[in-house]
Design an enzyme around this catalytic site. Structure first.
Site, PDB file in Angstrom:
ATOM      1  CE1 TYR A  26      50.977  -4.636   0.466  1.00 24.67           C
ATOM      2  CE2 TYR A  26      52.954  -3.871  -0.669  1.00 24.67           C
ATOM      3  CZ  TYR A  26      51.830  -3.606   0.083  1.00 24.67           C
ATOM      4  OH  TYR A  26      51.534  -2.305   0.440  1.00 24.67           O
ATOM      5  CD  GLU A  48      53.183   2.609   4.172  1.00 28.79           C
ATOM      6  OE1 GLU A  48      54.341   2.965   4.465  1.00 28.79           O
ATOM      7  OE2 GLU A  48      52.937   1.812   3.246  1.00 28.79           O
ATOM      8  CD1 TRP A  56      56.052  -3.791   2.077  1.00 30.07           C
ATOM      9  CD2 TRP A  56      55.205  -2.726   3.835  1.00 30.07           C
ATOM     10  NE1 TRP A  56      54.733  -4.158   2.183  1.00 30.07           N
ATOM     11  CE2 TRP A  56      54.188  -3.516   3.255  1.00 30.07           C
ATOM     12  CE3 TRP A  56      54.898  -1.973   4.967  1.00 30.07           C
ATOM     13  CZ2 TRP A  56      52.884  -3.572   3.761  1.00 30.07           C
ATOM     14  CZ3 TRP A  56      53.599  -2.027   5.481  1.00 30.07           C
ATOM     15  CH2 TRP A  56      52.617  -2.816   4.880  1.00 30.07           C
TER      16      TRP A  56
END
Length: 210
Positions: A26, A48, A56
């Site tokens: 990522y 988010e 995350w």
């Protein structure tokens, strides 16, 4: 503590990559590279929002499930979803089953359509909040900024949900509005080159430049 960790190729990466093996891919392929695609921008703002109070890693692991659940974050299609979809998604174990956050995605899709009508694209609106270089803090030293506060406040006035300043700042980091890779990270120069070559969407600058 070091701000970097060795990546799979031995080169240094931002220290947060050490939190999970999947973070390296990522980090290297997405985080910080500039984005002007409305679908991706909308997706990231939504994810988010889902991350609020969570990690995350949790959201990234479920990202494909979120895409399936929310019609690949196509703004027009999500804007047509309703209460029956909310009830269905509350039973979907593949995503975060939080009514407020699910309802926020549907609401925000409608608000995003309004922004597109005003600014021509969500990208044009978002990139109007790109801070000038001299307005940026040292990499990964803050969790909000004047630009993220300004964008958050404006989105809230427009009726968006789950778009606080910290959420918006994380969005800006990820979507390339700032280069927040630490100085010694092997990807910082790649992101800087990508930002230099990036053609900003036409829009009105919404943050002071001095």
């Amino acid at each position: 503590m070091s701000t970097t960790v060795p990546g799979p190729d031995g080169r240094p990466r931002c220290g947060w990559c050490a939190a999970a093996p999947e973070f390296f891919a990522y980090h290297d392929a997405e985080w910080g590279f500039p984005v002007d695609d409305d679908r991706r921008l909308f997706e990231k703002l939504c994810l988010e929002g889902f991350q609020s109070g969570l990690s995350w890693r949790t959201i990234l692991a479920k990202r494909e499930n979120f895409r399936r659940a929310f019609k690949n974050f196509d703004i027009d299609r999500v804007a047509r979803m309703g209460e029956r979809d909310v009830e269905r998604l509350l039973k979907d174990a593949g995503i975060v089953r939080h009514r407020g956050k699910i309802e926020a995605v549907l609401n925000n899709a409608k608000r995003a359509k309004e922004l597109v009508g005003e600014d021509g694209s969500l990208a044009a609106y978002v990139w109007g909040y790109e801070p000038a270089p001299d307005q940026q803090s040292a990499p990964q030293t803050v969790t909000t900024s004047a630009a993220s506060v300004a964008m958050s406040n404006d989105l809230k006035k427009r009726g968006w949900k789950f778009v606080g300043p910290t959420t918006v700042y994380a969005f800006m980091q990820a979507m390339g509005l700032i280069n927040d890779h630490v100085e010694d990270c092997a990807l910082r120069a790649d992101v800087e080159r990508a930002r230099a070559a990036f053609k900003r969407p036409c829009g009105v600058t919404k943050v002071p430049r001095g």
